[in-house]
Design an enzyme around this catalytic site. Structure first.
Site, PDB file in Angstrom:
ATOM      1  N   HIS A   1      -9.454   2.049   0.705  1.00 32.54           N
ATOM      2  CA  HIS A   1      -9.435   0.880   1.582  1.00 32.54           C
ATOM      3  C   HIS A   1     -10.560   0.920   2.611  1.00 32.54           C
ATOM      4  O   HIS A   1     -10.345   0.627   3.790  1.00 32.54           O
ATOM      5  CB  HIS A   1      -8.072   0.789   2.276  1.00 32.54           C
ATOM      6  CG  HIS A   1      -7.658  -0.601   2.620  1.00 32.54           C
ATOM      7  ND1 HIS A   1      -8.377  -1.395   3.480  1.00 32.54           N
ATOM      8  CD2 HIS A   1      -6.611  -1.353   2.205  1.00 32.54           C
ATOM      9  CE1 HIS A   1      -7.772  -2.555   3.600  1.00 32.54           C
ATOM     10  NE2 HIS A   1      -6.698  -2.559   2.830  1.00 32.54           N
TER      11      HIS A   1
ATOM     12  N   HIS B   1       0.790  -1.237   0.000  1.00 30.29           N
ATOM     13  CA  HIS B   1       0.000   0.000   0.000  1.00 30.29           C
ATOM     14  C   HIS B   1       0.823   1.289   0.000  1.00 30.29           C
ATOM     15  O   HIS B   1       0.538   2.232   0.744  1.00 30.29           O
ATOM     16  CB  HIS B   1      -0.965   0.003   1.195  1.00 30.29           C
ATOM     17  CG  HIS B   1      -2.025  -1.063   1.112  1.00 30.29           C
ATOM     18  ND1 HIS B   1      -2.522  -1.552  -0.062  1.00 30.29           N
ATOM     19  CD2 HIS B   1      -2.703  -1.728   2.092  1.00 30.29           C
ATOM     20  CE1 HIS B   1      -3.451  -2.467   0.185  1.00 30.29           C
ATOM     21  NE2 HIS B   1      -3.572  -2.599   1.479  1.00 30.29           N
TER      22      HIS B   1
ATOM     23  N   GLU C   1     -11.686  -3.664  -2.703  1.00 32.19           N
ATOM     24  CA  GLU C   1     -10.787  -2.631  -3.235  1.00 32.19           C
ATOM     25  C   GLU C   1     -10.593  -2.858  -4.732  1.00 32.19           C
ATOM     26  O   GLU C   1     -10.006  -3.861  -5.132  1.00 32.19           O
ATOM     27  CB  GLU C   1      -9.423  -2.731  -2.542  1.00 32.19           C
ATOM     28  CG  GLU C   1      -9.461  -2.678  -1.034  1.00 32.19           C
ATOM     29  CD  GLU C   1      -8.295  -3.452  -0.423  1.00 32.19           C
ATOM     30  OE1 GLU C   1      -7.134  -3.120  -0.696  1.00 32.19           O
ATOM     31  OE2 GLU C   1      -8.549  -4.411   0.327  1.00 32.19           O
TER      32      GLU C   1
HETATM   33  C1  GLA Z   1      -5.151  -5.312   1.942  1.00 32.06           C
HETATM   34  C2  GLA Z   1      -4.342  -6.539   1.880  1.00 32.06           C
HETATM   35  C3  GLA Z   1      -4.406  -7.292   3.164  1.00 32.06           C
HETATM   36  C4  GLA Z   1      -4.047  -6.393   4.331  1.00 32.06           C
HETATM   37  C5  GLA Z   1      -4.893  -5.149   4.304  1.00 32.06           C
HETATM   38  C6  GLA Z   1      -4.459  -4.144   5.339  1.00 32.06           C
HETATM   39  O1  GLA Z   1      -6.479  -5.538   1.805  1.00 32.06           O
HETATM   40  O2  GLA Z   1      -4.678  -7.383   0.804  1.00 32.06           O
HETATM   41  O3  GLA Z   1      -3.561  -8.395   3.131  1.00 32.06           O
HETATM   42  O4  GLA Z   1      -2.700  -6.071   4.267  1.00 32.06           O
HETATM   43  O5  GLA Z   1      -4.826  -4.537   3.071  1.00 32.06           O
HETATM   44  O6  GLA Z   1      -4.401  -4.682   6.605  1.00 32.06           O
END
Ligand code: GLA
Length: 383
Positions: free
Chosen positions: A211, A137, A348
């Site tokens: 997110h 991210h 997402e």
């Molecule tokens: C995304 C990832 C997960 C996790 C979340 C944040 O959705 O795919 O594995 O890292 O973000 O916690």
């Protein structure tokens, strides 16, 4: 005539009848508008604001310029009762210390880049390893930790806020000054529209998303295992133990990842097959069935107790369905609610994770002179 299925229809009918009868417009009722409020300061003293976006039906979305985060979404159940369907924090400080990306914008690269590095035009770019050996991210200080500039918008089809952020050349290891814009719009169809744009002065990679953690029970009133999901996808990307796609597009047929027919989220979540164990539940990227570049249906989530429905349409080629597997009870969110495992789901929209290292995946490279542009709409109703 087909009546809207949403419970919000009846109050507005009654209101129209009353106002017509007495020949006035009720001022107390919700009106399409965007209002800015001061929302405290960052630890280093910068002003943070909150934007309240409302439509005529009382559907309301709050957005902050810290992390371009969506703070709350008030959506009606089948009785027309509004409740907050996303997780978040009561203050800007919550977003500043957050580690779970609750409701925030994600960039410069959403999801993972394997080995926390990639090469572009023969040059290797090294990123911070903030998720085991990988980059997650956007790095240590991704777009979720930026204070965005904000501007209110009032358009014919809705009200919104346009957030802009300049990610400097070299920030978190990525090349190029990237000028990013996220526009959140609320429409009268109870939609939250997210439009992303970006330009760069050097070739770079971009994969922007949001997110938001949803719980259609409202106010995080329980886990999301009883929700029913439909995904417009026949294929997913199997991952390795670091959750990096192995490169294959695999059929969902006969696996717990098949949501081509609406299926209860909890029905197969503890399945012991390899991909479910690696994901710790659902934490995978589904490749959307698409016929062109435009908007198409990605997902529909339904919560049977409240009747709430959330439909996701997008221009993006894929969607990450994540079931809050890492929520471990250490986060105290809005109204003091402790967020525990599986208390929310994320949908997402995205390009495929690790695309910069996977030449066979659709490209995430953005070059000078090009404009990155994607749109995702979350539409709320009830049945
Ligand atoms: C995304 C990832 C997960 C996790 C979340 C944040 O959705 O795919 O594995 O890292 O973000 O916690």
């Amino acid at each position: 005539m087909k009546l809207p299925t949403g419970g919000q229809f009846w109050p507005s009918v009654v209101l129209v009848a009353i106002t017509t009868l007495f020949g006035f417009t009720a001022q107390a009722e919700a009106k399409m508008d965007v209002k800015k409020q001061s929302w405290g300061k960052t630890a280093d003293g910068r002003q943070v604001d909150l934007y309240v976006l409302t439509n005529d039906k009382g559907f309301e979305v709050k957005v902050t310029n810290f992390g371009a985060a969506v703070v709350s979404v008030m959506a009606p159940d089948r009785q027309g009762k509004m409740a907050d369907v996303i997780l978040g924090y009561d203050s800007a400080a919550g977003y500043e210390t957050d580690k779970a990306y609750l409701g925030t914008a994600i960039g410069r690269y959403g999801n993972r880049i394997g080995g926390a590095q990639f090469s572009l035009n023969g040059k290797v770019y090294k990123l911070a390893k903030n998720d085991g050996q990988n980059s997650l991210h956007g790095g240590v200080k991704g777009f979720n930790k930026a204070l965005w500039a904000a501007e209110e918008l009032r358009a014919k089809d809705g009200v919104g806020v346009r957030l802009t952020y300049l990610s400097k050349d070299g920030e978190e290891g990525y090349p190029g000054n990237l000028s990013a814009t996220v526009t959140y719009t609320v429409t009268d169809a109870n939609e939250l529209k997210m439009h992303y744009q970006a330009t760069t002065d050097k070739p770079t990679v971009v994969n922007l998303t949001n997110h938001a953690y949803f719980n259609l029970l409202g106010d995080a009133a329980g886990d999301i295992l009883g929700h029913e999901l439909y995904l417009n996808s026949d294929k997913f990307l199997p991952v390795d133990k670091g959750l990096i796609p192995i490169g294959e597009l695999r059929s969902v047929k006969g696996t717990p990842l098949d949501f081509t027919k609406p299926t209860v989220v909890g029905a197969r979540i503890n399945d012991q097959s390899e991909q479910m164990v690696l994901g710790g539940g659902y934490d995978h990227c589904w490749v959307l069935n698409k016929t062109g570049q435009g908007m198409s249906l990605a997902a529909r989530m339904y919560e049977p107790k409240t009747g709430r429905v959330m439909e996701v349409t997008t221009t993006e080629p894929a969607i990450q369905f994540y079931t809050g597997n890492f929520l471990d009870g250490t986060i105290k969110g809005k109204k003091g609610t402790v967020y525990t495992k599986r208390m929310a789901f994320c949908l997402e929209t995205e390009h495929f994770p690790d695309s910069p290292n996977k030449p066979s995946f659709p490209t995430t490279v953005l070059k000078p002179g090009e404009t990155y542009s994607t749109t995702t709409v979350y539409k709320f109703s009830a049945k």
